[in-house]
Design a protein around this motif. Structure first.
Motif, PDB file in Angstrom:
ATOM      1  N   GLU A 115       0.845  -1.202   0.000  1.00 14.29           N
ATOM      2  CA  GLU A 115       0.000   0.000   0.000  1.00 14.29           C
ATOM      3  C   GLU A 115       0.875   1.245   0.000  1.00 14.29           C
ATOM      4  OE1 GLU A 115      -3.597   2.160   2.509  1.00 14.29           O
ATOM      5  OE2 GLU A 115      -2.428   0.574   3.457  1.00 14.29           O
ATOM      6  N   LEU A 116       0.673   2.114  -0.979  1.00 17.65           N
ATOM      7  CA  LEU A 116       1.318   3.422  -1.049  1.00 17.65           C
ATOM      8  C   LEU A 116       0.207   4.450  -0.908  1.00 17.65           C
ATOM      9  CD1 LEU A 116       2.543   1.439  -3.532  1.00 17.65           C
ATOM     10  CD2 LEU A 116       4.263   3.228  -3.512  1.00 17.65           C
ATOM     11  N   SER A 117       0.256   5.265   0.137  1.00 13.28           N
ATOM     12  CA  SER A 117      -0.895   6.111   0.432  1.00 13.28           C
ATOM     13  C   SER A 117      -0.534   7.578   0.592  1.00 13.28           C
ATOM     14  CB  SER A 117      -1.604   5.621   1.700  1.00 13.28           C
ATOM     15  OG  SER A 117      -0.733   5.595   2.799  1.00 13.28           O
ATOM     16  N   ASP A 118      -1.564   8.402   0.316  1.00 16.23           N
ATOM     17  CA  ASP A 118      -1.494   9.857   0.525  1.00 16.23           C
ATOM     18  C   ASP A 118      -0.281  10.488  -0.146  1.00 16.23           C
ATOM     19  OD1 ASP A 118      -3.815   9.744   2.076  1.00 16.23           O
ATOM     20  OD2 ASP A 118      -2.684   9.297   3.883  1.00 16.23           O
ATOM     21  N   GLY A 119      -0.128  10.230  -1.447  1.00 14.67           N
ATOM     22  CA  GLY A 119       0.950  10.853  -2.191  1.00 14.67           C
ATOM     23  C   GLY A 119       0.720  12.339  -2.383  1.00 14.67           C
ATOM     24  N   TYR A 120       1.787  13.113  -2.383  1.00 13.27           N
ATOM     25  CA  TYR A 120       1.684  14.554  -2.576  1.00 13.27           C
ATOM     26  C   TYR A 120       2.936  15.044  -3.289  1.00 13.27           C
ATOM     27  CZ  TYR A 120       4.851  14.751   1.423  1.00 13.27           C
ATOM     28  OH  TYR A 120       5.932  14.574   2.261  1.00 13.27           O
ATOM     29  N   PHE A 121       2.800  16.165  -3.981  1.00 10.32           N
ATOM     30  CA  PHE A 121       3.934  16.722  -4.720  1.00 10.32           C
ATOM     31  C   PHE A 121       4.715  17.690  -3.840  1.00 10.32           C
ATOM     32  CE2 PHE A 121       1.538  15.173  -8.368  1.00 10.32           C
ATOM     33  CZ  PHE A 121       2.561  14.663  -9.155  1.00 10.32           C
ATOM     34  N   ILE A 122       6.029  17.646  -3.995  1.00  7.18           N
ATOM     35  CA  ILE A 122       6.895  18.508  -3.199  1.00  7.18           C
ATOM     36  C   ILE A 122       8.067  18.955  -4.062  1.00  7.18           C
ATOM     37  CG2 ILE A 122       8.182  16.510  -2.308  1.00  7.18           C
ATOM     38  CD1 ILE A 122       8.591  18.092   0.298  1.00  7.18           C
ATOM     39  N   SER A 123       8.482  20.195  -3.881  1.00  9.23           N
ATOM     40  CA  SER A 123       9.665  20.720  -4.569  1.00  9.23           C
ATOM     41  C   SER A 123      10.657  21.192  -3.515  1.00  9.23           C
ATOM     42  CB  SER A 123       9.279  21.861  -5.519  1.00  9.23           C
ATOM     43  OG  SER A 123       8.655  22.907  -4.802  1.00  9.23           O
ATOM     44  N   ASP A 124      11.727  21.842  -3.948  1.00 13.40           N
ATOM     45  CA  ASP A 124      12.772  22.310  -3.048  1.00 13.40           C
ATOM     46  C   ASP A 124      13.276  21.155  -2.182  1.00 13.40           C
ATOM     47  OD1 ASP A 124      14.570  24.024  -1.859  1.00 13.40           O
ATOM     48  OD2 ASP A 124      13.143  24.725  -0.336  1.00 13.40           O
ATOM     49  N   VAL A 125      13.688  20.068  -2.851  1.00  7.04           N
ATOM     50  CA  VAL A 125      14.206  18.896  -2.143  1.00  7.04           C
ATOM     51  C   VAL A 125      15.637  18.625  -2.585  1.00  7.04           C
ATOM     52  CG1 VAL A 125      11.929  17.852  -1.933  1.00  7.04           C
ATOM     53  CG2 VAL A 125      13.361  17.280  -3.894  1.00  7.04           C
ATOM     54  N   GLN A 126      16.328  17.824  -1.829  1.00  4.05           N
ATOM     55  CA  GLN A 126      17.655  17.349  -2.205  1.00  4.05           C
ATOM     56  C   GLN A 126      17.508  15.941  -2.777  1.00  4.05           C
ATOM     57  OE1 GLN A 126      20.855  18.575   0.685  1.00  4.05           O
ATOM     58  NE2 GLN A 126      19.106  19.054   1.975  1.00  4.05           N
ATOM     59  N   ASN A 127      18.226  15.678  -3.859  1.00  4.39           N
ATOM     60  CA  ASN A 127      18.032  14.443  -4.617  1.00  4.39           C
ATOM     61  C   ASN A 127      19.364  13.720  -4.835  1.00  4.39           C
ATOM     62  OD1 ASN A 127      16.917  12.442  -6.259  1.00  4.39           O
ATOM     63  ND2 ASN A 127      16.933  13.725  -8.095  1.00  4.39           N
ATOM     64  N   PRO A 128      19.995  13.239  -3.752  1.00  2.72           N
ATOM     65  CA  PRO A 128      21.307  12.608  -3.899  1.00  2.72           C
ATOM     66  C   PRO A 128      21.266  11.283  -4.654  1.00  2.72           C
ATOM     67  CG  PRO A 128      20.479  12.267  -1.687  1.00  2.72           C
ATOM     68  CD  PRO A 128      19.540  13.214  -2.358  1.00  2.72           C
ATOM     69  N   ASN A 129      20.102  10.641  -4.700  1.00  2.00           N
ATOM     70  CA  ASN A 129      19.986   9.359  -5.406  1.00  2.00           C
ATOM     71  C   ASN A 129      19.690   9.524  -6.892  1.00  2.00           C
ATOM     72  OD1 ASN A 129      20.387   7.784  -3.022  1.00  2.00           O
ATOM     73  ND2 ASN A 129      18.287   8.250  -2.411  1.00  2.00           N
ATOM     74  N   LYS A 130      19.663  10.792  -7.358  1.00  2.00           N
ATOM     75  CA  LYS A 130      19.477  11.095  -8.781  1.00  2.00           C
ATOM     76  C   LYS A 130      18.200  10.472  -9.344  1.00  2.00           C
ATOM     77  CE  LYS A 130      23.577  12.964  -8.543  1.00  2.00           C
ATOM     78  NZ  LYS A 130      23.714  14.445  -8.398  1.00  2.00           N
ATOM     79  N   LEU A 131      17.120  10.554  -8.586  1.00  2.00           N
ATOM     80  CA  LEU A 131      15.840  10.044  -9.057  1.00  2.00           C
ATOM     81  C   LEU A 131      15.232  11.018 -10.061  1.00  2.00           C
ATOM     82  CD1 LEU A 131      14.357   8.816  -5.640  1.00  2.00           C
ATOM     83  CD2 LEU A 131      15.697   7.527  -7.310  1.00  2.00           C
ATOM     84  N   LYS A 132      14.445  10.491 -10.967  1.00  2.00           N
ATOM     85  CA  LYS A 132      13.854  11.312 -12.016  1.00  2.00           C
ATOM     86  C   LYS A 132      12.642  12.069 -11.468  1.00  2.00           C
ATOM     87  CE  LYS A 132      11.889  11.072 -16.685  1.00  2.00           C
ATOM     88  NZ  LYS A 132      11.492  10.161 -17.789  1.00  2.00           N
ATOM     89  N   ASP A 137      11.857  20.242 -13.168  1.00  2.00           N
ATOM     90  CA  ASP A 137      13.177  19.779 -12.745  1.00  2.00           C
ATOM     91  C   ASP A 137      13.229  19.307 -11.298  1.00  2.00           C
ATOM     92  OD1 ASP A 137      14.257  20.284 -15.222  1.00  2.00           O
ATOM     93  OD2 ASP A 137      14.808  22.341 -14.711  1.00  2.00           O
ATOM     94  N   ASP A 138      12.264  19.719 -10.486  1.00  2.00           N
ATOM     95  CA  ASP A 138      12.393  19.404  -9.056  1.00  2.00           C
ATOM     96  C   ASP A 138      11.042  19.152  -8.388  1.00  2.00           C
ATOM     97  OD1 ASP A 138      11.377  21.939  -9.190  1.00  2.00           O
ATOM     98  OD2 ASP A 138      12.685  22.788  -7.653  1.00  2.00           O
ATOM     99  N   TYR A 139      10.114  18.565  -9.120  1.00  2.00           N
ATOM    100  CA  TYR A 139       8.777  18.314  -8.595  1.00  2.00           C
ATOM    101  C   TYR A 139       8.616  16.807  -8.450  1.00  2.00           C
ATOM    102  CZ  TYR A 139       4.185  20.515  -7.809  1.00  2.00           C
ATOM    103  OH  TYR A 139       3.050  21.045  -7.252  1.00  2.00           O
ATOM    104  N   PHE A 140       8.533  16.326  -7.200  1.00  2.00           N
ATOM    105  CA  PHE A 140       8.523  14.891  -6.927  1.00  2.00           C
ATOM    106  C   PHE A 140       7.227  14.484  -6.238  1.00  2.00           C
ATOM    107  CE2 PHE A 140      12.964  15.960  -7.313  1.00  2.00           C
ATOM    108  CZ  PHE A 140      13.542  14.845  -7.916  1.00  2.00           C
ATOM    109  N   LEU A 141       6.736  13.281  -6.564  1.00  2.00           N
ATOM    110  CA  LEU A 141       5.569  12.708  -5.898  1.00  2.00           C
ATOM    111  C   LEU A 141       6.057  11.842  -4.741  1.00  2.00           C
ATOM    112  CD1 LEU A 141       2.508  12.244  -5.778  1.00  2.00           C
ATOM    113  CD2 LEU A 141       2.803  10.340  -7.385  1.00  2.00           C
ATOM    114  N   ALA A 142       5.802  12.289  -3.525  1.00  2.00           N
ATOM    115  CA  ALA A 142       6.250  11.578  -2.331  1.00  2.00           C
ATOM    116  C   ALA A 142       5.078  10.848  -1.696  1.00  2.00           C
ATOM    117  CB  ALA A 142       6.857  12.551  -1.326  1.00  2.00           C
ATOM    118  N   ALA A 143       5.349   9.692  -1.127  1.00  2.00           N
ATOM    119  CA  ALA A 143       4.327   8.907  -0.430  1.00  2.00           C
ATOM    120  C   ALA A 143       4.380   9.217   1.061  1.00  2.00           C
ATOM    121  CB  ALA A 143       4.553   7.419  -0.661  1.00  2.00           C
ATOM    122  N   SER A 144       3.225   9.549   1.643  1.00  2.00           N
ATOM    123  CA  SER A 144       3.190   9.798   3.086  1.00  2.00           C
ATOM    124  C   SER A 144       3.439   8.518   3.868  1.00  2.00           C
ATOM    125  CB  SER A 144       1.833  10.385   3.484  1.00  2.00           C
ATOM    126  OG  SER A 144       1.631  11.636   2.875  1.00  2.00           O
TER     127      SER A 144
END
Length: 415
Positions: A115-132, A137-144
């Motif tokens: 189960e992946l729940s309550d996803g939301y978009f977030i920017s102004d993040v650090q991306n050391p794992n070089k995820l797409k 350029d910096d808008y990611f869908l994160a899972a709560s």
């Protein structure tokens, strides 16, 4: 990567297995179905006739967020799962002007549900794992929340899967308030500045295994109510003193952080400075490039009043009354500073920063995405972080700039 597990039925020996119970009664064992949320446990009960074990997935740091898109791609590509069979929910994003999947329940068909729940978009993040990124350029869908439900025979597989998921992370850019000492014609005042927390997920990797114990001691003492004492951080330029302080101040709770920039350090000897500091009891005084005010008084023609004031603040009568602690950084040799600052009972910690050894330099360089081919000798943090750029002294760059450019933005003033 763990291998694909075979489809199995719940074992009758498993305490959560209920093979003879009617479906209606089974479902009653699940938690209440909240409006809008997928009843994942009830799905599992109905499908596998057993109450599931569960594993919560999380990143390796409190600022880590699991990237939902990377997780879904892994489930589809590596676990060979058909996403069209998932139970999903969608939401609308104003910036993208489109609907996106904010929750998903995947049944792998083998006694495992994800189960992946309550996803939301977030920017102004650090991306050391070089995820797409998911957008721009910096808008990611994160899972709560990411949770795996499973039958007990799959415990090892699920633990391995959780470790893989924990690496698919982005990191929030946290900030805290630093109060910089300034002066105008009316006297001293504090200007509030937001300082972002640097991404340090492994202190031992950045500063060596021996530093972790020192850090724990520093944190314990600086978070102590009505504490006192002084922390001395010294070493060659570029070795990470300022970088560490940026990290450290985010670990300090419920205390005012008073920052004395290098060009204001001499003001500590001013008769007006101590009365000004008395307004900020139970605070921490951070002094960068303090070598000119902590030198041995016996080696100077005119004894420094700044040293006397620091001694009084850290362990004298003023220290007992005001409960102010001090963090001072300097580049000079430890033997040149006033020995009274090193006295037991006054000194919280004294640590010398240096270059990382060759092996540690290679590991950190590789983790930061630079590879190891340019690492042939021990390196400072500044040299590792600035590979491919013009060499800079990290510690010559103050924590905040007081002119010509900023690393943090002034927000308010306190008289």
């Amino acid at each position: 990567m763990p291998g694909k597990v075979e489809t199995t039925a719940g074992s009758s020996k498993y305490i959560g297995a209920l093979p003879d119970m009617p479906v209606e009664a089974l479902i009653s064992f699940g938690p209440p179905n909240n409006c809008g949320n997928a009843p994942s446990i009830r799905f599992f009960l109905a499908k596998y006739q057993a109450f599931p074990c569960s594993l919560y997935c999380a990143g390796d740091d409190s600022s880590a967020l699991l990237h939902m898109t990377s997780l879904v791609n892994y489930i589809q590509d590596e676990l060979k799962h058909d996403l069209s069979t998932d139970r999903i929910s969608r939401n609308y994003n104003q910036k993208m002007k489109d609907f996106y999947i904010d929750s998903r329940v995947c049944d792998l068909g083998n006694g495992i549900m994800i189960e992946l729940s309550d996803g939301y978009f977030i920017s102004d993040v650090q991306n050391p794992n070089k995820l797409k990124p998911d957008y721009s350029d910096d808008y990611f869908l994160a899972a709560s929340q990411v949770q795996i439900f499973y039958l007990p025979e799959h415990d090892e597989f699920v633990k391995d899967l959780g470790k893989i998921f924990s690496k698919m992370t982005i990191y929030t850019s946290k900030s805290c308030t630093l109060n910089m000492v300034c002066r105008n014609q009316h006297g001293y005042y504090l200007s509030s500045i937001d300082i972002k927390k640097p991404l340090i997920t492994d202190l031992a990797l950045h500063y060596g295994k021996g530093f972790v114990r020192t850090h724990d001691k520093i944190i314990k003492n600086l978070n102590r109510k009505e504490g006192k004492g002084i922390v001395l951080l010294h070493g060659i330029p570029g070795s990470g003193k300022t970088h560490y302080i940026r990290y450290l101040i985010h670990e300090i709770q419920e205390k005012t952080l008073v920052y004395v920039p290098p060009d204001m350090a001499k003001e500590i000897s001013s008769p007006e400075f101590l009365p000004f500091l008395m307004q900020y009891q139970n605070s921490i005084l951070i002094i960068e490039d303090a070598e000119n005010i902590i030198k041995d008084r016996n080696e100077t023609l005119i004894p420094s009043q700044a040293v006397a004031n620091l001694l009084n603040l850290s362990d004298g009568l003023l220290g007992d009354a005001m409960h102010q602690q001090i963090i001072a950084t300097f580049n000079c040799d430890l033997t040149t500073i006033d020995p009274a600052l090193l006295r037991k009972g006054r000194l919280i910690a004294n640590y010398e920063f240096n270059k990382l050894d060759l092996e540690s330099s290679k590991i950190l360089s590789d983790k930061l995405g630079f590879g190891t081919e340019n690492v042939s000798e021990p390196m400072t943090l500044a040299e590792i972080y600035n590979q491919g750029e013009k060499p800079e002294d990290e510690d010559d760059d103050p924590m905040v700039h007081t002119s010509n450019g900023t690393t943090a933005e002034s927000t308010t003033e306190k008289q």
